[in-house]
Design an enzyme around this catalytic site. Structure first.
Site, PDB file in Angstrom:
ATOM      1  N   CYS A 181       2.437   6.294  10.745  1.00 54.00           N
ATOM      2  CA  CYS A 181       1.179   5.366  10.199  1.00 54.00           C
ATOM      3  C   CYS A 181       3.017   3.539  10.314  1.00 54.00           C
ATOM      4  O   CYS A 181       2.319   2.577  10.157  1.00 54.00           O
ATOM      5  CB  CYS A 181       0.699   5.484   9.729  1.00 54.00           C
ATOM      6  SG  CYS A 181      -0.198   6.686  10.069  1.00 54.00           S
ATOM      7  N   HIS A 322      -3.556  -1.466   4.127  1.00 53.16           N
ATOM      8  CA  HIS A 322      -3.253   0.131   5.037  1.00 53.16           C
ATOM      9  C   HIS A 322      -5.303   0.553   5.165  1.00 53.16           C
ATOM     10  O   HIS A 322      -5.101   1.046   6.413  1.00 53.16           O
ATOM     11  CB  HIS A 322      -2.399   1.135   4.547  1.00 53.16           C
ATOM     12  CG  HIS A 322      -2.249   2.477   5.337  1.00 53.16           C
ATOM     13  ND1 HIS A 322      -1.729   1.691   6.946  1.00 53.16           N
ATOM     14  CD2 HIS A 322      -2.410   3.297   5.071  1.00 53.16           C
ATOM     15  CE1 HIS A 322      -1.315   2.390   7.087  1.00 53.16           C
ATOM     16  NE2 HIS A 322      -1.390   3.709   6.583  1.00 53.16           N
ATOM     17  N   GLU A 333      -3.591   2.763  -2.886  1.00 54.15           N
ATOM     18  CA  GLU A 333      -3.660   1.125  -2.620  1.00 54.15           C
ATOM     19  C   GLU A 333      -3.978   0.256  -3.320  1.00 54.15           C
ATOM     20  O   GLU A 333      -3.216  -0.416  -3.580  1.00 54.15           O
ATOM     21  CB  GLU A 333      -3.769   1.704  -0.753  1.00 54.15           C
ATOM     22  CG  GLU A 333      -3.562  -0.031  -0.561  1.00 54.15           C
ATOM     23  CD  GLU A 333      -3.591  -0.199   0.945  1.00 54.15           C
ATOM     24  OE1 GLU A 333      -3.103  -1.376   1.790  1.00 54.15           O
ATOM     25  OE2 GLU A 333      -4.266   0.451   2.080  1.00 54.15           O
ATOM     26  N   LYS A 354      -8.887  -1.311  10.042  1.00 52.06           N
ATOM     27  CA  LYS A 354      -9.219  -0.494  10.762  1.00 52.06           C
ATOM     28  C   LYS A 354     -10.710   0.045  10.860  1.00 52.06           C
ATOM     29  O   LYS A 354     -11.206   1.208  11.520  1.00 52.06           O
ATOM     30  CB  LYS A 354      -8.381   0.833   9.792  1.00 52.06           C
ATOM     31  CG  LYS A 354      -7.171   0.825  10.182  1.00 52.06           C
ATOM     32  CD  LYS A 354      -5.951   2.106   8.745  1.00 52.06           C
ATOM     33  CE  LYS A 354      -4.557   1.609   9.227  1.00 52.06           C
ATOM     34  NZ  LYS A 354      -4.545   0.739   8.662  1.00 52.06           N
ATOM     35  N   HIS A 359      -7.839   3.444  13.186  1.00 48.59           N
ATOM     36  CA  HIS A 359      -6.246   3.506  12.762  1.00 48.59           C
ATOM     37  C   HIS A 359      -5.106   4.005  14.509  1.00 48.59           C
ATOM     38  O   HIS A 359      -5.429   4.602  14.953  1.00 48.59           O
ATOM     39  CB  HIS A 359      -6.090   5.064  12.174  1.00 48.59           C
ATOM     40  CG  HIS A 359      -4.350   4.780  11.137  1.00 48.59           C
ATOM     41  ND1 HIS A 359      -3.957   4.134  11.222  1.00 48.59           N
ATOM     42  CD2 HIS A 359      -4.654   6.292  10.360  1.00 48.59           C
ATOM     43  CE1 HIS A 359      -2.312   4.576  10.666  1.00 48.59           C
ATOM     44  NE2 HIS A 359      -3.390   5.146  10.149  1.00 48.59           N
ATOM     45  N   PHE A 418       1.604   8.798   6.728  1.00 44.17           N
ATOM     46  CA  PHE A 418       1.585  10.543   6.657  1.00 44.17           C
ATOM     47  C   PHE A 418       3.704  10.960   6.545  1.00 44.17           C
ATOM     48  O   PHE A 418       4.249  10.068   6.919  1.00 44.17           O
ATOM     49  CB  PHE A 418       1.490  11.014   7.907  1.00 44.17           C
ATOM     50  CG  PHE A 418      -0.165  11.310   7.865  1.00 44.17           C
ATOM     51  CD1 PHE A 418      -0.838  10.799   6.940  1.00 44.17           C
ATOM     52  CD2 PHE A 418      -0.516  12.440   8.442  1.00 44.17           C
ATOM     53  CE1 PHE A 418      -2.192  10.840   6.830  1.00 44.17           C
ATOM     54  CE2 PHE A 418      -1.833  12.982   8.796  1.00 44.17           C
ATOM     55  CZ  PHE A 418      -3.195  12.056   8.190  1.00 44.17           C
TER      56      PHE A 418
END
Length: 434
Positions: A181, A322, A333, A354, A359, A418
């Site tokens: 990502c 994110h 975050e 998102k 995503h 990830f």
């Protein structure tokens, strides 16, 4: 004298953008969808998912036509689904920047390059199953079913990148990055570095992805990372920072940018959309699917990008987060933002695209940069949809429900992947132009 920053490095302008996303088949329609707060998540139709626990996604609209969006010379017939999106975005970005790929000036081919984030190639599990069935039926442990030549081409992770290089007319740097990502965040950051240090003068950078096959959905489902609560109400599924978030929604698409040496861009009369000011990249390696609860990794990436930009915490107006809609990521975050910005964290605004698209994995950071560039240009910050129930642990201004008109001088773009790969970019309105 060449335009340089305080460290003596070349300044880097953003001069073009192209996009194929769930919100639209080009950059203007994608940005218009963001400003309107349009939800683009619906039924998953790329395969028969009737028996799957996840049956929703953010898919590129059916109006996308690769026959018109992608040049036939780009090996279009062999191109994968995400590769077609990427090529269309690259072509639009070049047109947006008023660049003719066939022209030598102002950038000779050796000074042009391409950097893209994308998913790594992987075997076709159905083909592996055919081999297994054959060996079981015949008792021959070495029995093999050869793949079709076309499958070998479409599964080649470099095919699309090579076609993009030809489309750009580049013989300079070619960079393919596969950091999940954070892929497009790394690609944009490395392109930024190449121009800063004089290894290239123009780079096309971004990301493309489409993890919408049965194997992808099955894998993410087994990891427990995707929400399974909203199959009958897709519009409510992606809800970053909301107390009722339960996992991310997969999306697909591509976003590409033209980055140029600022001095040359100005000399040729290029449209200057923004200036890239800072880049940070870190690895926290805490868990394969989760960010550290204390925000470490993200904190260091944000501090690094902010430090390079020369800006203070009071200069950032907007963070394109994110914001995955997973329980752990959104807390991590938020804590990272608070640690880096202190009291200024409650002054700036944070939002997650998102919530509208799902995503876009390897293209997610590039989509966030599109949101930041649009906010700088139009003084509008896109919203975070579905923020209906406040979470006591998440108390920043996440721009709920509707876009907000406000001046944006500088923005931060986060990507927290990830495996623990983190990137951060800082972008601003170009000042003190030479």
């Amino acid at each position: 004298m060449r335009a340089t920053n305080a460290a003596g490095l070349r300044r880097v302008a953003v001069t073009g953008v192209g996009a194929v996303t769930p919100l639209g088949v080009d950059a203007p329609s994608t940005w218009a969808g963001m400003m309107a707060g349009r939800n683009a998540i619906g039924p998953l139709t790329t395969f028969d998912c009737t028996t799957f626990p996840v049956r929703i996604a953010g898919l590129v609209p059916g109006s996308f036509d690769p026959d018109t969006a992608v040049p036939a010379a780009a090996d279009r017939r062999w191109m994968s689904r995400p590769g077609l999106f990427g090529l269309a975005a690259v072509g639009e970005a070049l047109r947006s920047a008023d660049l003719d790929p066939s022209a030598e000036d102002p950038y000779p081919a050796a000074e042009r390059g391409v950097a893209m984030g994308a998913s790594v190639g992987r075997p076709d599990l159905k083909h592996v199953l055919k081999i297994s069935e054959l060996r079981s039926r015949t008792g021959q442990p070495d029995a093999f079913v050869p793949p079709a030549p076309s499958a070998t081409l479409t599964g080649n992770q470099n095919l699309a990148l090579n076609a993009m290089v030809r489309l750009v007319g580049a013989t300079g740097p070619m960079v393919g990055i596969h950091t999940a990502c954070a892929g497009s965040g790394h690609a944009l950051g490395e392109a930024f570095r190449l121009i800063q240090e004089g290894d290239a003068a123009m780079m096309v950078a971004g990301g493309y992805d489409s993890l919408t096959t049965w194997a992808d959905i099955l894998g993410f489902g087994l990891l427990g990372a995707m929400t399974v609560r909203y199959n009958d109400n897709p519009a409510k599924a992606s809800r970053p920072f909301d107390a009722d978030r339960s996992g991310f929604v997969i999306g697909e698409g591509a976003v590409a940018f033209v980055l140029e040496d600022l001095e040359t861009a100005l000399r040729r009369g290029a449209p200057i959309l923004a200036e890239l000011l800072g880049y940070g990249s870190t690895m926290n390696a805490w868990r394969i699917t989760d960010s550290p609860p204390d925000g470490s990794g993200a904190i260091e990436a944000m501090e690094s990008a902010l430090g390079e930009s020369g800006l203070g915490t009071g200069n950032i107006d907007f963070i394109a987060a994110h914001g995955t809609s997973t329980p752990g990521n959104d807390v991590s975050e938020t804590r990272a933002i608070k640690k880096v910005f202190g009291d200024d964290a409650y002054r700036l605004v944070v939002s997650s695209p998102k919530s509208m698209t799902g995503h876009l994995t390897a293209a997610a950071a590039a989509l966030n940069l599109l949101a930041a560039v649009g906010a700088l240009r139009d003084s509008v910050v896109p919203p975070t949809l579905n923020l209906d129930t406040p979470d006591r642990a998440l108390d920043l201004d996440y721009v709920p429900h509707r876009a907000r008109a406000m001046p944006v001088r500088a923005a931060m773009i986060n990507a927290l992947a990830f495996g623990g790969s983190n990137t951060c970019l800082v972008v601003g309105t170009p000042e003190e132009l030479p």
